[in-house]
Design an enzyme around this catalytic site. Structure first.
Site, short mmCIF file in Angstrom:
data_model
loop_
_atom_site.label_atom_id
_atom_site.label_comp_id
_atom_site.label_asym_id
_atom_site.label_seq_id
_atom_site.Cartn_x
_atom_site.Cartn_y
_atom_site.Cartn_z
N SER A 24 -9.72 -23.64 -24.63
CA SER A 24 -10.35 -24.82 -24.08
C SER A 24 -10.97 -24.70 -22.58
CB SER A 24 -9.95 -26.00 -24.05
OG SER A 24 -8.50 -26.22 -23.39
N THR A 25 -10.13 -23.60 -21.76
CA THR A 25 -10.46 -23.33 -20.48
C THR A 25 -11.42 -21.93 -20.52
OG1 THR A 25 -8.21 -23.83 -19.84
CG2 THR A 25 -9.70 -22.81 -18.08
N ASP A 78 -9.43 -14.89 -19.19
CA ASP A 78 -8.81 -15.71 -20.30
C ASP A 78 -7.79 -16.65 -19.90
OD1 ASP A 78 -7.95 -16.25 -22.95
OD2 ASP A 78 -7.28 -14.26 -23.36
N GLY A 79 -7.38 -17.79 -20.62
CA GLY A 79 -6.66 -19.00 -20.27
C GLY A 79 -5.25 -18.45 -20.51
N GLY A 106 -3.42 -21.07 -28.57
CA GLY A 106 -4.65 -21.21 -29.44
C GLY A 106 -4.60 -20.12 -30.81
N GLU A 166 -6.19 -11.24 -28.06
CA GLU A 166 -6.38 -11.24 -26.59
C GLU A 166 -5.33 -10.03 -26.03
OE1 GLU A 166 -6.73 -16.14 -26.19
OE2 GLU A 166 -4.53 -15.13 -26.39
N LYS A 182 -0.27 -25.46 -15.89
CA LYS A 182 0.20 -24.46 -16.48
C LYS A 182 1.31 -23.69 -15.82
CE LYS A 182 -2.83 -25.04 -20.03
NZ LYS A 182 -3.78 -24.23 -20.38
C1 5RP Z 1 -5.32 -18.66 -27.05
C2 5RP Z 1 -4.72 -18.70 -25.74
C3 5RP Z 1 -5.47 -19.55 -24.66
O1 5RP Z 1 -5.76 -18.77 -23.70
C4 5RP Z 1 -4.11 -20.51 -24.27
O2 5RP Z 1 -3.59 -21.29 -25.38
C5 5RP Z 1 -4.74 -21.55 -23.11
O3 5RP Z 1 -5.60 -22.42 -23.81
P1 5RP Z 1 -6.18 -23.55 -23.23
O4 5RP Z 1 -6.97 -23.11 -22.23
O5 5RP Z 1 -6.99 -24.34 -24.28
O6 5RP Z 1 -5.17 -24.43 -22.59
O7 5RP Z 1 -3.71 -17.86 -25.27
O8 5RP Z 1 -4.41 -18.01 -27.94
#
Ligand code: 5RP
Length: 234
Positions: free
Chosen positions: A27-28, A81-82, A97, A103, A121
């Site tokens: 989502s980020t 990436d998040g 996710g 990733e 986080k």
């Molecule tokens: C997906 C991930 C995402 O980067 C992680 O879960 C963060 O997600 P969000 O930004 O929705 O909190 O590792 O596999």
């Protein structure tokens, strides 16, 4: 502004013409991909994206971001990436996710990695967030038993409709409810050698910059880690 959006937009500023960009998942990362799409549309930015999940691929296609697979590029200049957790020494847990395998593959071949998060986080020590382990379905119950015996409190991840979740590669995810991870590198080594484990969500010594959005603003922190892969010289 929404904190995840603020982090995503800040990260997109590091994207320059001609770069091959690893596009993260979640989502980020969503906001970062949207912002790159906007820059392509409005500023004529020229990049090639390498996606880390089917979801991000669909989003990028809608935004007309030119794409290649990880196998079609010699390297990725920058991956954004998040993350699910980032410790004080910039180690991370990813995979909330369910995209950890792609990733980690894209991250491994990236010269620079930026993680984008909201302040929730950031943790002292990794482990409150359940550690995702991507496993082959065949033998996964044996791994569940093993993890239970080791006191890792494994939970097989399910979808909202209570089906066993399948990753983009058709694997299962087992989430380990560890509460605290005292020695991430030792745990990573142990998980790396387990038969049936495809990948785990410990992303160690990888991230080059962390962008954190909080109610006080957005900060960009350089970390001591960087993969600095240079395929031209290898
Ligand atoms: C997906 C991930 C995402 O980067 C992680 O879960 C963060 O997600 P969000 O930004 O929705 O909190 O590792 O596999």
């Amino acid at each position: 502004m929404n904190l995840k959006k603020a982090a995503g937009i800040e990260a997109a500023k590091f994207v320059k013409d001609g770069m091959i960009i690893g596009l993260g998942t979640g989502s980020t990362a969503y906001y970062m991909v949207e912002e790159i799409g906007r820059r392509i549309r409005e500023e004529g930015l020229k990049i090639t994206g390498v996606t880390t999940s089917n979801a991000t691929k669909e989003q990028a296609k809608k935004l007309n971001i030119p794409l290649k697979s990880i196998d079609e590029v010699s390297k990725v200049d920058l991956t954004i990436d998040g993350a699910d957790e980032i410790s004080q020494n910039f180690q991370g847990i990813k995979g909330g996710g369910a995209a950890l395998l792609f990733e980690k593959i894209v991250a491994t071949y990236s010269k620079q990695i930026i993680w984008i998060v909201d302040e929730s986080k950031l943790v002292d020590k990794l482990g409150k967030f359940p550690l995702p382990i991507e496993v082959i379905p065949y033998g996964s119950q044996q791994l569940m038993r093993l993890f239970t015996e080791k006191g890792y409190h494994p939970v097989l991840r399910k979808t909202k409709s209570n089906q066993t979740l399948l990753t983009d590669s058709g694997h299962y995810i087992i989430d380990l409810h560890l509460q605290t991870i005292d020695a991430p590198e030792t745990l990573a080594k142990y998980l790396d050698q387990l038969v049936g484990v495809v990948e785990h969500g410990l992303f160690l010594n990888m991230v080059s910059k962390v962008i954190v959005a909080s109610t006080h603003g957005v900060t960009v922190t350089e970390t001591p880690h960087s993969l600095k892969i240079d395929h031209e010289n290898n």
